[in-house]
Write a protein that holds these residues in place. Structure first.
Motif, PDB file in Angstrom:
ATOM      1  N   GLY A 161     -10.369 -47.182 -33.278  1.00  0.00           N
ATOM      2  CA  GLY A 161      -9.664 -47.025 -31.397  1.00  0.00           C
ATOM      3  C   GLY A 161      -9.389 -45.825 -31.303  1.00  0.00           C
ATOM      4  O   GLY A 161     -10.008 -44.939 -31.550  1.00  0.00           O
TER       5      GLY A 161
ATOM      6  N   SER B  18     -12.954 -41.384 -30.183  1.00  0.00           N
ATOM      7  CA  SER B  18     -12.938 -42.522 -31.541  1.00  0.00           C
ATOM      8  C   SER B  18     -12.668 -42.677 -32.714  1.00  0.00           C
ATOM      9  O   SER B  18     -13.249 -41.926 -33.443  1.00  0.00           O
TER      10      SER B  18
ATOM     11  N   LEU C 236     -15.156 -52.528 -33.715  1.00  0.00           N
ATOM     12  CA  LEU C 236     -14.946 -51.824 -33.303  1.00  0.00           C
ATOM     13  C   LEU C 236     -16.422 -51.616 -32.739  1.00  0.00           C
ATOM     14  O   LEU C 236     -16.349 -50.974 -31.450  1.00  0.00           O
TER      15      LEU C 236
ATOM     16  N   ASP D  88     -17.930 -54.310 -31.066  1.00  0.00           N
ATOM     17  CA  ASP D  88     -17.334 -55.226 -30.485  1.00  0.00           C
ATOM     18  C   ASP D  88     -16.565 -54.347 -28.687  1.00  0.00           C
ATOM     19  O   ASP D  88     -16.775 -54.988 -27.554  1.00  0.00           O
ATOM     20  N   TRP D  89     -15.453 -53.821 -29.498  1.00  0.00           N
ATOM     21  CA  TRP D  89     -15.137 -52.938 -28.232  1.00  0.00           C
ATOM     22  C   TRP D  89     -15.586 -51.921 -27.373  1.00  0.00           C
ATOM     23  O   TRP D  89     -15.865 -51.729 -26.866  1.00  0.00           O
TER      24      TRP D  89
ATOM     25  N   GLY E 154     -17.750 -53.271 -24.953  1.00  0.00           N
ATOM     26  CA  GLY E 154     -15.939 -53.478 -23.807  1.00  0.00           C
ATOM     27  C   GLY E 154     -15.911 -55.342 -24.229  1.00  0.00           C
ATOM     28  O   GLY E 154     -16.149 -55.722 -23.071  1.00  0.00           O
TER      29      GLY E 154
ATOM     30  N   ALA F  41     -14.732 -57.247 -26.666  1.00  0.00           N
ATOM     31  CA  ALA F  41     -13.854 -57.876 -27.297  1.00  0.00           C
ATOM     32  C   ALA F  41     -12.222 -56.817 -27.160  1.00  0.00           C
ATOM     33  O   ALA F  41     -13.248 -55.471 -26.959  1.00  0.00           O
ATOM     34  N   ALA F  42     -11.462 -57.048 -27.481  1.00  0.00           N
ATOM     35  CA  ALA F  42     -10.458 -56.422 -28.120  1.00  0.00           C
ATOM     36  C   ALA F  42      -9.818 -56.283 -29.335  1.00  0.00           C
ATOM     37  O   ALA F  42     -10.104 -56.979 -29.857  1.00  0.00           O
ATOM     38  N   LEU F  43      -9.287 -55.012 -29.502  1.00  0.00           N
ATOM     39  CA  LEU F  43      -9.080 -54.354 -31.018  1.00  0.00           C
ATOM     40  C   LEU F  43      -7.907 -55.322 -31.544  1.00  0.00           C
ATOM     41  O   LEU F  43      -7.095 -55.211 -30.005  1.00  0.00           O
TER      42      LEU F  43
ATOM     43  N   ASP G 178      -5.017 -51.888 -34.070  1.00  0.00           N
ATOM     44  CA  ASP G 178      -4.936 -50.413 -32.933  1.00  0.00           C
ATOM     45  C   ASP G 178      -4.385 -49.770 -33.151  1.00  0.00           C
ATOM     46  O   ASP G 178      -3.438 -49.924 -33.445  1.00  0.00           O
TER      47      ASP G 178
END
Length: 359
Positions: A301, A310, A330, A332-333, A336, A338-340, A345
């Motif tokens: 993150g 990051s 990571l 994907d995050w 934007g 997906a969430a970690l 995180d």
């Protein structure tokens, strides 16, 4: 000035897998990594084991991590025409009747049943293997030849120009209106630190609760020991070809020795003697430092205060299982989409950064 989407600092398991996933998604990536040494990634036997430790605990997120890792390494095999991943049963040897009973009780439960192929409460009669209390045959695991995989990716990087064999100097990284600029020569939208245990010295991420530990491994010759499986009892014994096996690993907390030690050689030799009755000879001994985390969960993150910066790492001894799926997560995050996962995180340690700034 050179422009890129991402700078990835480090080309061990974390950095190499992340850089590959980013490039596969069409991003322009530049990787900085000095000439390879005996890092944890290059020393490791690359064991993918669904069971961890003496308590026979199911590895964290094993049901998701193992198939993702296998698919990733098989994709690399097709790319390079070279085998890196070796699926193999793992024979977890029981060291006592108590261990046997505990595993027999636990293996009947889901999701244990997905990973235990069979149990034997008696010696299965594997040539040269000492297992008087039997053991558990584990499935969906195997081992990865990590050094060969990293070498193949690095050779491609050198040919194509995306890998620079240089040490990244963090003091020369500055924030620019359009992103981050390194050394006045490279502009990137995002920089990801994948330095492994060396991140404890990183001026931006030294506040993270990394607790590096040193591990030693042996490469041994033991021509009478079967190679169809990985053996595990207090140490792993992984076949690496031509009658050789990698045996490991030790755990040593700071201060670290400068390379392999006589104590490490004795410890691993004694562990191997518990597993096999066959004679063996040590042909190589190596040591590396793992980037472990206090809560035994990776760190992914953003930096709390520096936009576009990051971290990716803290994989400890489970890097070959963790790296492919977490590289995708990571990415994907970063996109934007997906969430970690809360467990990985790094913002769970935001208070550490605040405390470091107050000090």
């Amino acid at each position: 000035m050179t422009s890129c989407d991402f700078i990835v600092v480090g080309h061990g398991l974390a950095g190499a897998t992340l850089a590959y996933v980013l490039r596969q998604r069409g991003y322009h990536v530049l990787v900085f990594d000095p000439e390879p040494a005996d890092t944890a990634s290059r020393v490791a036997a690359g064991l993918m084991n669904p069971v961890a430790g003496k308590r026979f605990a199911l590895s964290w997120q094993a049901a998701e991590l193992l198939p993702a890792a296998a698919a990733f390494y098989q994709q690399l095999e097709q790319r390079f025409g070279q085998q890196f991943f070796f699926p193999a049963p793992i024979f977890k040897i029981f060291g006592s009747l108590d261990e046997q009973r505990a595993m027999l009780a636990r293996s009947a439960e889901q999701p244990w049943g997905d990973f235990v192929a069979s149990l034997t409460p008696a010696d299965p009669g594997i040539a040269g293997v000492q297992a008087p209390f039997g053991g558990a045959w584990l499935q969906h695991g195997g081992h990865v030849r990590v050094q060969e995989m990293l070498d193949a990716l690095a050779a491609e990087g050198r040919r194509e120009g995306w890998l620079r064999r240089e040490t990244f100097d963090w003091s020369r990284l500055v924030t620019d209106a359009a992103g981050l600029v390194y050394s006045g020569q490279v502009q990137a939208r995002h920089v990801v630190c994948c330095e492994g245990a060396a991140a404890v010295l990183n001026p931006y991420f030294s506040w993270l609760p990394l607790t590096p530990n040193q591990g030693e491994v042996l490469d041994v010759e033991c021509h009478d020991l079967p190679t169809a499986q990985v053996l595990n009892r207090g140490a792993y014994v992984v076949p690496v070809g031509e009658g050789r096996f990698r045996v490991g690993a030790t755990y040593r907390w700071p201060p670290f020795a400068d390379g392999p030690t006589a104590a490490g050689l004795q410890e691993l030799s004694e562990r191997l003697q518990v597993i096999t009755s066959r004679p063996f000879s040590v042909v190589k001994q190596r040591a590396g430092v793992r980037p472990a985390v206090r809560d035994r969960r990776p760190l992914l993150g953003p930096h709390p205060t520096v936009p576009g910066l990051s971290f990716c790492g803290g994989y400890g001894s489970k890097g070959v299982m963790l790296a492919p799926r977490l590289a995708a997560l990571l990415t994907d995050w970063l996109e934007g989409s997906a969430a970690l996962w809360p467990d990985v995180d790094l913002r769970r340690y935001a208070s550490h950064h605040a405390a470091a700034n107050r000090a």
